[in-house]
Design a protein around this motif. Structure first.
Motif, short mmCIF file in Angstrom:
data_model
loop_
_atom_site.label_atom_id
_atom_site.label_comp_id
_atom_site.label_asym_id
_atom_site.label_seq_id
_atom_site.Cartn_x
_atom_site.Cartn_y
_atom_site.Cartn_z
N THR A 126 -37.53 -22.26 -37.42
CA THR A 126 -38.39 -23.10 -36.71
C THR A 126 -39.82 -22.49 -36.76
O THR A 126 -40.61 -23.16 -36.60
CB THR A 126 -37.81 -23.40 -35.48
N THR A 127 -39.99 -21.10 -36.75
CA THR A 127 -41.33 -20.76 -36.70
C THR A 127 -42.15 -20.88 -38.06
O THR A 127 -43.14 -20.50 -38.06
CB THR A 127 -41.02 -19.20 -36.42
N GLN A 128 -41.33 -21.48 -39.11
CA GLN A 128 -42.10 -21.56 -40.45
C GLN A 128 -42.05 -23.04 -40.51
O GLN A 128 -42.67 -23.56 -41.56
CB GLN A 128 -41.24 -21.02 -41.45
N GLN A 172 -40.23 -24.47 -29.31
CA GLN A 172 -41.57 -24.51 -30.06
C GLN A 172 -42.79 -24.84 -29.13
O GLN A 172 -43.88 -25.24 -29.76
CB GLN A 172 -41.41 -25.04 -31.29
N LEU A 173 -42.32 -24.54 -27.99
CA LEU A 173 -43.75 -24.71 -27.03
C LEU A 173 -44.27 -23.35 -26.81
O LEU A 173 -45.49 -23.22 -26.22
CB LEU A 173 -43.07 -25.28 -25.51
N GLU A 174 -43.73 -22.41 -27.18
CA GLU A 174 -44.44 -20.91 -27.16
C GLU A 174 -43.99 -20.12 -28.47
O GLU A 174 -42.72 -20.46 -28.96
CB GLU A 174 -43.55 -20.06 -26.07
N LYS A 175 -45.14 -19.49 -28.97
CA LYS A 175 -44.78 -18.98 -30.30
C LYS A 175 -43.94 -17.60 -30.07
O LYS A 175 -44.67 -16.80 -29.12
CB LYS A 175 -45.85 -18.66 -31.06
N THR A 206 -38.42 -11.81 -29.32
CA THR A 206 -39.41 -10.95 -28.37
C THR A 206 -40.58 -11.55 -28.09
O THR A 206 -41.05 -12.47 -28.97
CB THR A 206 -39.58 -9.69 -29.08
N LYS A 207 -40.93 -11.67 -26.76
CA LYS A 207 -42.32 -12.47 -26.51
C LYS A 207 -43.01 -11.58 -25.49
O LYS A 207 -42.58 -10.90 -24.55
CB LYS A 207 -41.89 -13.77 -25.61
N GLY A 215 -36.62 -13.91 -18.12
CA GLY A 215 -37.09 -14.25 -19.29
C GLY A 215 -36.40 -15.64 -19.93
O GLY A 215 -36.42 -16.19 -20.76
N LYS A 216 -35.39 -16.19 -19.00
CA LYS A 216 -34.69 -17.50 -19.40
C LYS A 216 -35.53 -18.57 -20.05
O LYS A 216 -35.22 -19.08 -21.04
CB LYS A 216 -33.70 -18.04 -18.13
N SER A 217 -36.43 -19.01 -18.99
CA SER A 217 -37.45 -20.19 -19.28
C SER A 217 -38.25 -19.95 -20.62
O SER A 217 -38.39 -20.73 -21.44
CB SER A 217 -38.11 -20.59 -18.23
N THR A 218 -38.67 -18.58 -20.68
CA THR A 218 -39.31 -18.14 -22.10
C THR A 218 -38.73 -18.45 -23.33
O THR A 218 -39.24 -18.81 -24.22
CB THR A 218 -39.93 -16.81 -21.78
N ILE A 219 -37.28 -17.95 -23.24
CA ILE A 219 -36.52 -18.29 -24.30
C ILE A 219 -36.49 -20.03 -24.54
O ILE A 219 -36.55 -20.37 -25.68
CB ILE A 219 -35.36 -17.68 -24.20
N ALA A 220 -36.25 -20.51 -23.53
CA ALA A 220 -36.33 -22.08 -23.56
C ALA A 220 -37.39 -22.49 -24.26
O ALA A 220 -37.30 -23.38 -25.32
CB ALA A 220 -35.88 -22.89 -22.21
#
Length: 573
Positions: free
Chosen positions: A385-387, A369-372, A319-320, A359-364
């Protein structure tokens, strides 16, 4: 429902634009390099014309010469450009500035390089409206800005106007530029790859609007495009360009269904079809010679020994939520991705498809790891990868590489092409300087770019050439996972066929895993093993490629398939 193009009888009226024997040259090292060699054509009021050809054929240069917007050292050396009876070649700068926007509108090719990153979208649209004298007071300007963005297919236009270009997907940025181009209701609209970043449903909305504009107001439209389906379905007249020359012109459907020139035949044979099979599937027929660039034959070519392994990328409840600024220092939430879950196995290609802004590019960006993420997890080879710490994240980037949607925005304008491709090798200290230079030349060959481009800069390349540079840079480290965000959307069909075949061969030889984000469903059919269909941040359908194309479950998926330009005409089938 697509309206049939309105036929224009040349004998009944004078052309609104008449180009005769146009020659353009660029100066380099005090020598002129001629890139257009005597181009001639006419455009009539209300007519829709498509100019097609591979990247670097002179399509954009021709129309930029018409409105005196040639980049760098480019100049018209010979020929005539008559606009409504007056000569434009040699016109004063002030006269051209008053003509551009009001009489001749332009939708440029690169949305990121044509939108100011420090101004909101709304401010930039309103600025164009004020500059063209379309509204006087602030209220009318804002109302007109909302109207033109809605006409260009942008949902929640009033809310989105407060956002900045970096908060828009590529397709949303493209729609903002279309809105600016249409703002003054010009008599001629030059649309340079206007729908290359748009999903098929928004394409239909925008193209329907352009077509009704042409019909109701006698507005002429010139499409510069590599989408032959769009050209066949929407344009009355087709102009085929190759190496700065017009090699064939006439009624679009006649040319595409019965091409006469060998180059036009190559273009048509390279168009991906929904009837194609995945690259790497078992052949049912003997393949045609690869030099014909027949994408259907490439799809039937057997790529042996491709192994599908255990899960490599596992996305769970991702989720973002973005916080948008409001008045009085407040904010509101915008959910870009809502509890998305999928798995990509080693050696497999997963395609994310859906409308622009789904939301495709946001998932990418979150996978890279360019967006948290706001919540949820992304596991790559078992590790969350979030850790990861900074050292672990650096090591991860060697095996996880991106190919971004916007090549101009992701290439350093001050770094030449060779150094751009070499940058990942330098950062990760791969090999010595000689082996790095050799790798750069190898990559240029792989993506069909001349080796001499290594010393050129991004602004000297066409949009398609810049996209190929982005693909080459993504492949430089021979990564395990490649995240391709609209990686072939800016490529002409001939190069697209080559790049897709290259990706399929690399996957077979190196066991690469791809997350492939695209709005081109015919390309999905060729490259993907499985498909996730996204709508408004949610994954609403997930299945194998064959299942999604042959038996779509959701009405939304059926609409996506039905909206593909030229699908009913079997171009390239």
């Amino acid at each position: 429902m697509t309206n049939a193009p309105r036929q224009t009888e040349a004998s009944d009226m004078e052309p609104i634009l008449s180009v005769r024997d146009l020659k353009v040259a660029f100066s380099r090292h005090k020598q002129d390099n001629e890139v257009l060699h005597g181009v001639s054509f006419d455009v009539y009021p209300g007519e829709t014309v498509a100019i097609v050809g591979e990247s670097g054929s002179g399509k954009s240069t021709t129309m930029h010469a018409v409105i005196d917007l040639l980049p760098g050292t480019g100049r018209v050396t010979e020929g005539s450009v008559m606009w409504q009876g007056r000569e434009l070649v040699g016109s004063r700068r002030r006269d051209m500035e008053s003509l551009r926007g009001r009489e001749i509108g332009l939708v440029p090719q690169d949305p990121m390089s044509n939108l100011n990153p420090v101004w909101s979208i709304g401010f930039q649209v309103e600025e164009a409206i004020r500059a063209n004298g379309l509204a006087k007071n602030r209220k009318d300007v804002k109302a007109r800005a909302i109207e033109v963005l809605q006409q260009a297919g942008l949902q929640d236009a009033e809310k989105r106007m407060r956002q900045y270009p970096h908060q828009f997907s590529g397709g949303m940025k493209q729609r903002a530029l279309i809105g600016i181009g249409l703002a003054a209701n010009p008599q001629l609209l030059i649309a340079d790859e206007p729908t290359s970043a748009l999903d098929v449903t928004v394409q239909r909305v925008v193209l329907d609007h352009l077509q009704s504009l042409a019909s109701e107001r006698d507005t002429a439209v010139v499409f510069i495009t590599h989408d032959l389906g769009l050209a066949a379905e929407r344009a009355e007249k087709l102009i085929v360009m190759y190496r700065g020359n017009v090699v064939e012109s006439g009624p679009s459907r006649e040319i595409l269904q019965d091409p006469k020139h060998p180059y036009t035949r190559r273009l048509v044979s390279a168009v991906p079809s929904l009837a194609s099979r995945r690259l790497g599937s078992s052949p049912d027929v003997a393949p045609a010679p690869t030099e014909s660039f027949d994408i259907a034959s490439l799809a039937e070519t057997e790529l042996k020994d491709r192994q599908i392994g255990a899960p490599l990328v596992e996305v769970t409840d991702l989720t973002k939520v973005y916080k948008l600024r409001k008045g009085n220092f407040g904010h509101e939430d915008l959910t870009a991705v809502d509890r998305a879950s999928f798995t990509i196995n080693r050696g497999e290609t997963m395609a994310l498809v859906g409308e622009s802004g789904s939301g495709k590019s946001t998932i990418a960006k979150m996978v890279l790891q360019l967006e948290k993420p706001t919540s949820g997890s992304i596991r790559i080879d078992g590790a969350d990868t979030t850790q990861l710490g900074s050292k672990q994240l650096f090591d991860l980037r060697r095996k996880l590489q991106p190919v971004f949607q916007d090549p101009y925005g992701s290439l350093d304008p001050l770094r030449n092409i060779g150094n751009t491709i070499m940058e990942p090798l330098n950062v990760h200290k791969v090999g010595d300087s000689a082996s790095r230079r050799a790798r750069v030349l190898e990559l240029l060959d792989q993506v069909s770019l001349p080796r001499e481009l290594a010393t050129r800069y991004p602004n000297e390349l066409s949009g398609g050439q810049r996209q190929r540079v982005a693909v080459a840079r993504g492949l430089a480290l021979k990564p395990e996972i490649l995240v391709l965000d609209e990686a072939v959307s800016a490529l002409d069909v001939l190069v697209q066929a080559q790049v897709l075949e290259l990706l399929a061969e690399l996957q077979r030889d190196l066991g690469l895993t791809y997350l492939f984000i695209t709005h081109d469903l015919a390309v999905v059919r060729l490259i993907a093993d499985r498909v996730c269909v996204m709508r408004s941040g949610e994954i609403i359908e997930q299945a194998t490629t064959d299942e999604v194309f042959e038996n779509p479950r959701e009405e939304y998926t059926k609409n996506l398939l039905a909206a593909i330009p030229g699908a009913s005409l079997n171009i390239g089938a």
